[in-house]
Design a protein around this motif. Sequence first.
Motif, PDB file in Angstrom:
ATOM      1  N   ALA A  22      38.718  42.815  61.088  1.00 53.99           N
ATOM      2  CA  ALA A  22      37.708  42.588  60.054  1.00 53.99           C
ATOM      3  C   ALA A  22      38.169  42.101  58.833  1.00 53.99           C
ATOM      4  CB  ALA A  22      36.850  43.859  59.999  1.00 53.99           C
ATOM      5  N   SER A  23      37.354  41.469  58.232  1.00 53.67           N
ATOM      6  CA  SER A  23      37.647  41.017  56.666  1.00 53.67           C
ATOM      7  C   SER A  23      36.581  41.435  55.778  1.00 53.67           C
ATOM      8  CB  SER A  23      37.700  39.440  56.863  1.00 53.67           C
ATOM      9  OG  SER A  23      38.730  39.030  57.725  1.00 53.67           O
ATOM     10  N   TYR A  24      37.097  41.713  54.573  1.00 50.71           N
ATOM     11  CA  TYR A  24      36.190  42.028  53.476  1.00 50.71           C
ATOM     12  C   TYR A  24      36.423  41.511  52.283  1.00 50.71           C
ATOM     13  CZ  TYR A  24      35.820  46.275  56.725  1.00 50.71           C
ATOM     14  OH  TYR A  24      35.505  46.909  57.699  1.00 50.71           O
ATOM     15  N   GLU A  25      35.238  41.585  51.361  1.00 55.93           N
ATOM     16  CA  GLU A  25      35.384  40.998  49.994  1.00 55.93           C
ATOM     17  C   GLU A  25      35.279  42.297  48.979  1.00 55.93           C
ATOM     18  OE1 GLU A  25      32.690  37.800  49.550  1.00 55.93           O
ATOM     19  OE2 GLU A  25      34.018  36.187  50.211  1.00 55.93           O
ATOM     20  N   VAL A  26      35.844  42.372  47.939  1.00 54.63           N
ATOM     21  CA  VAL A  26      35.724  43.277  46.957  1.00 54.63           C
ATOM     22  C   VAL A  26      35.346  42.792  45.575  1.00 54.63           C
ATOM     23  CG1 VAL A  26      36.855  45.158  45.764  1.00 54.63           C
ATOM     24  CG2 VAL A  26      37.407  44.685  48.169  1.00 54.63           C
ATOM     25  N   SER A  27      33.977  43.191  45.204  1.00 56.99           N
ATOM     26  CA  SER A  27      33.692  42.917  43.998  1.00 56.99           C
ATOM     27  C   SER A  27      33.629  43.990  42.943  1.00 56.99           C
ATOM     28  CB  SER A  27      32.103  42.373  43.850  1.00 56.99           C
ATOM     29  OG  SER A  27      31.438  43.496  44.453  1.00 56.99           O
ATOM     30  N   TYR A  28      33.778  43.786  41.510  1.00 56.22           N
ATOM     31  CA  TYR A  28      33.951  44.628  40.441  1.00 56.22           C
ATOM     32  C   TYR A  28      33.054  44.258  39.450  1.00 56.22           C
ATOM     33  CZ  TYR A  28      36.418  48.029  37.601  1.00 56.22           C
ATOM     34  OH  TYR A  28      36.604  49.135  36.683  1.00 56.22           O
ATOM     35  N   GLY A  29      31.903  45.027  39.396  1.00 57.00           N
ATOM     36  CA  GLY A  29      30.936  44.739  38.261  1.00 57.00           C
ATOM     37  C   GLY A  29      30.804  43.159  37.901  1.00 57.00           C
ATOM     38  N   ILE A  30      31.095  42.770  36.710  1.00 64.45           N
ATOM     39  CA  ILE A  30      30.928  41.602  36.069  1.00 64.45           C
ATOM     40  C   ILE A  30      31.886  40.540  36.839  1.00 64.45           C
ATOM     41  CG2 ILE A  30      29.700  42.381  33.959  1.00 64.45           C
ATOM     42  CD1 ILE A  30      32.455  41.762  32.763  1.00 64.45           C
ATOM     43  N   PHE A  31      32.859  40.853  37.292  1.00 67.55           N
ATOM     44  CA  PHE A  31      34.129  40.131  37.834  1.00 67.55           C
ATOM     45  C   PHE A  31      33.530  39.582  39.341  1.00 67.55           C
ATOM     46  CE2 PHE A  31      36.687  42.637  34.963  1.00 67.55           C
ATOM     47  CZ  PHE A  31      36.954  41.763  34.156  1.00 67.55           C
ATOM     48  N   GLN A  32      32.697  39.880  39.751  1.00 63.64           N
ATOM     49  CA  GLN A  32      32.063  39.398  41.088  1.00 63.64           C
ATOM     50  C   GLN A  32      33.273  39.658  42.118  1.00 63.64           C
ATOM     51  OE1 GLN A  32      28.863  38.702  41.677  1.00 63.64           O
ATOM     52  NE2 GLN A  32      28.612  39.494  39.349  1.00 63.64           N
ATOM     53  N   THR A  33      33.605  38.605  43.055  1.00 61.09           N
ATOM     54  CA  THR A  33      34.624  38.809  44.059  1.00 61.09           C
ATOM     55  C   THR A  33      35.846  38.845  43.227  1.00 61.09           C
ATOM     56  OG1 THR A  33      33.251  37.746  45.587  1.00 61.09           O
ATOM     57  CG2 THR A  33      35.821  37.809  46.042  1.00 61.09           C
ATOM     58  N   MET A  34      36.675  39.920  43.218  1.00 61.98           N
ATOM     59  CA  MET A  34      37.852  39.921  42.903  1.00 61.98           C
ATOM     60  C   MET A  34      39.197  40.233  43.753  1.00 61.98           C
ATOM     61  SD  MET A  34      38.027  43.741  40.899  1.00 61.98           S
ATOM     62  CE  MET A  34      39.556  43.584  40.721  1.00 61.98           C
ATOM     63  N   GLY A  35      38.639  40.171  45.020  1.00 57.16           N
ATOM     64  CA  GLY A  35      39.878  40.451  46.243  1.00 57.16           C
ATOM     65  C   GLY A  35      39.165  40.440  47.564  1.00 57.16           C
ATOM     66  N   GLY A  59      40.714  34.505  42.345  1.00 61.91           N
ATOM     67  CA  GLY A  59      40.008  34.171  40.884  1.00 61.91           C
ATOM     68  C   GLY A  59      40.752  34.982  39.660  1.00 61.91           C
ATOM     69  N   ILE A  60      40.042  35.293  38.840  1.00 60.21           N
ATOM     70  CA  ILE A  60      40.438  35.799  37.486  1.00 60.21           C
ATOM     71  C   ILE A  60      41.276  36.858  37.594  1.00 60.21           C
ATOM     72  CG2 ILE A  60      38.512  37.301  37.084  1.00 60.21           C
ATOM     73  CD1 ILE A  60      40.525  35.630  34.447  1.00 60.21           C
ATOM     74  N   ALA A  61      41.228  37.885  38.698  1.00 63.70           N
ATOM     75  CA  ALA A  61      42.012  39.020  39.030  1.00 63.70           C
ATOM     76  C   ALA A  61      43.343  38.330  39.418  1.00 63.70           C
ATOM     77  CB  ALA A  61      41.143  39.810  40.140  1.00 63.70           C
ATOM     78  N   LYS A  62      43.387  37.419  40.298  1.00 63.04           N
ATOM     79  CA  LYS A  62      44.847  36.929  40.636  1.00 63.04           C
ATOM     80  C   LYS A  62      45.392  36.617  39.708  1.00 63.04           C
ATOM     81  CE  LYS A  62      46.743  33.308  43.738  1.00 63.04           C
ATOM     82  NZ  LYS A  62      46.318  32.266  44.663  1.00 63.04           N
ATOM     83  N   PHE A  63      45.028  36.105  38.463  1.00 62.27           N
ATOM     84  CA  PHE A  63      45.522  35.517  37.495  1.00 62.27           C
ATOM     85  C   PHE A  63      45.921  36.631  36.445  1.00 62.27           C
ATOM     86  CE2 PHE A  63      45.089  34.723  32.593  1.00 62.27           C
ATOM     87  CZ  PHE A  63      46.255  33.767  32.709  1.00 62.27           C
ATOM     88  N   LEU A  64      44.950  37.737  36.319  1.00 66.73           N
ATOM     89  CA  LEU A  64      45.476  38.873  35.376  1.00 66.73           C
ATOM     90  C   LEU A  64      46.453  39.760  36.144  1.00 66.73           C
ATOM     91  CD1 LEU A  64      41.753  39.668  34.244  1.00 66.73           C
ATOM     92  CD2 LEU A  64      43.731  38.737  32.724  1.00 66.73           C
ATOM     93  N   SER A  65      46.652  39.659  37.407  1.00 60.71           N
ATOM     94  CA  SER A  65      47.223  40.811  38.314  1.00 60.71           C
ATOM     95  C   SER A  65      48.762  39.982  38.375  1.00 60.71           C
ATOM     96  CB  SER A  65      46.828  41.281  39.264  1.00 60.71           C
ATOM     97  OG  SER A  65      46.557  40.253  40.239  1.00 60.71           O
ATOM     98  N   ASN A  66      49.178  38.839  37.936  1.00 61.09           N
ATOM     99  CA  ASN A  66      50.179  37.991  38.456  1.00 61.09           C
ATOM    100  C   ASN A  66      50.444  37.744  39.899  1.00 61.09           C
ATOM    101  OD1 ASN A  66      52.602  36.810  37.872  1.00 61.09           O
ATOM    102  ND2 ASN A  66      53.721  38.510  37.768  1.00 61.09           N
ATOM    103  N   ASN A  67      49.074  37.417  40.356  1.00 55.70           N
ATOM    104  CA  ASN A  67      49.123  37.216  41.935  1.00 55.70           C
ATOM    105  C   ASN A  67      49.430  38.434  42.830  1.00 55.70           C
ATOM    106  OD1 ASN A  67      48.494  35.808  44.359  1.00 55.70           O
ATOM    107  ND2 ASN A  67      50.721  34.836  44.406  1.00 55.70           N
TER     108      ASN A  67
END
Length: 237
Positions: A22-35, A59-67
């Motif tokens: 199975a595959s999933y998308e994770v969203s976090y409030g205003i960040f929408q899909t973050m993983g 997305g932005i989470a990848k950038f902020l978390s250093n991939n």
Amino acid sequence: MKRIVLLILLLSQMLSGKILSASYEVSYGIFQTMGTADARFEIKDDQTYSIRIEAKTTGIAKFLSNNRIESYESYGNVINGRLVPLKYVKVRQTDSKKTIKIYTFDHSKQKVWKENIHSDEWDKVEHDFYAAEDILTLFFNLNTYTQSRQDQIFYAIGGSGKDGRINVVFPKNEVLQGMKKTLEMNEGDFLKVILNDRIFASSNGELLINLGKDGLCDKAVLADVLLFGDIIGKRVR
């Protein structure tokens, strides 16, 4: 990221199929899909099993978390229809570093050995507590424990850092209706999982979970996280 992955780890009851993914998308409030996360479960010859979940930031989470990328794996035996782990592995990596934790189960002596591998450093010690399962096998074994649908307490490597304690609650009446509203789901099975650990700004990590007809998690919500709102994990395949 670890706590986002836990939304995906709590994804199933034991199924009769040999291979399940199975595959999933994770969203976090205003960040929408973050993983995103991909999960695979396999039984070989009705004797051994393997579970692997890999989660990646986007997305932005990848950038902020250093991939940032994390993977969780469990390997072991199938005994009387129950998964019994021999090894549980957690890998966390970014563009700049990689850490690995390996937990080895000695069920006969009721001990778990932990290896920490970070760069050129390596250490193997006895874990602070013993548990017969890791968090992956626990939730694949759930249907063998919860047929009575009574609230229960479990212990697993990967649960609460103090003692591995995890509470599983089956909502009823008004509480059940409230969960259905929060999850925006009416079909399937509903349960609350309490990890007894702080997740982001939540007090003890209460997850609201909806299980689909195939036993896999269709949606999970960590509600009312400070500043951002709900963290939502949703199945997309």
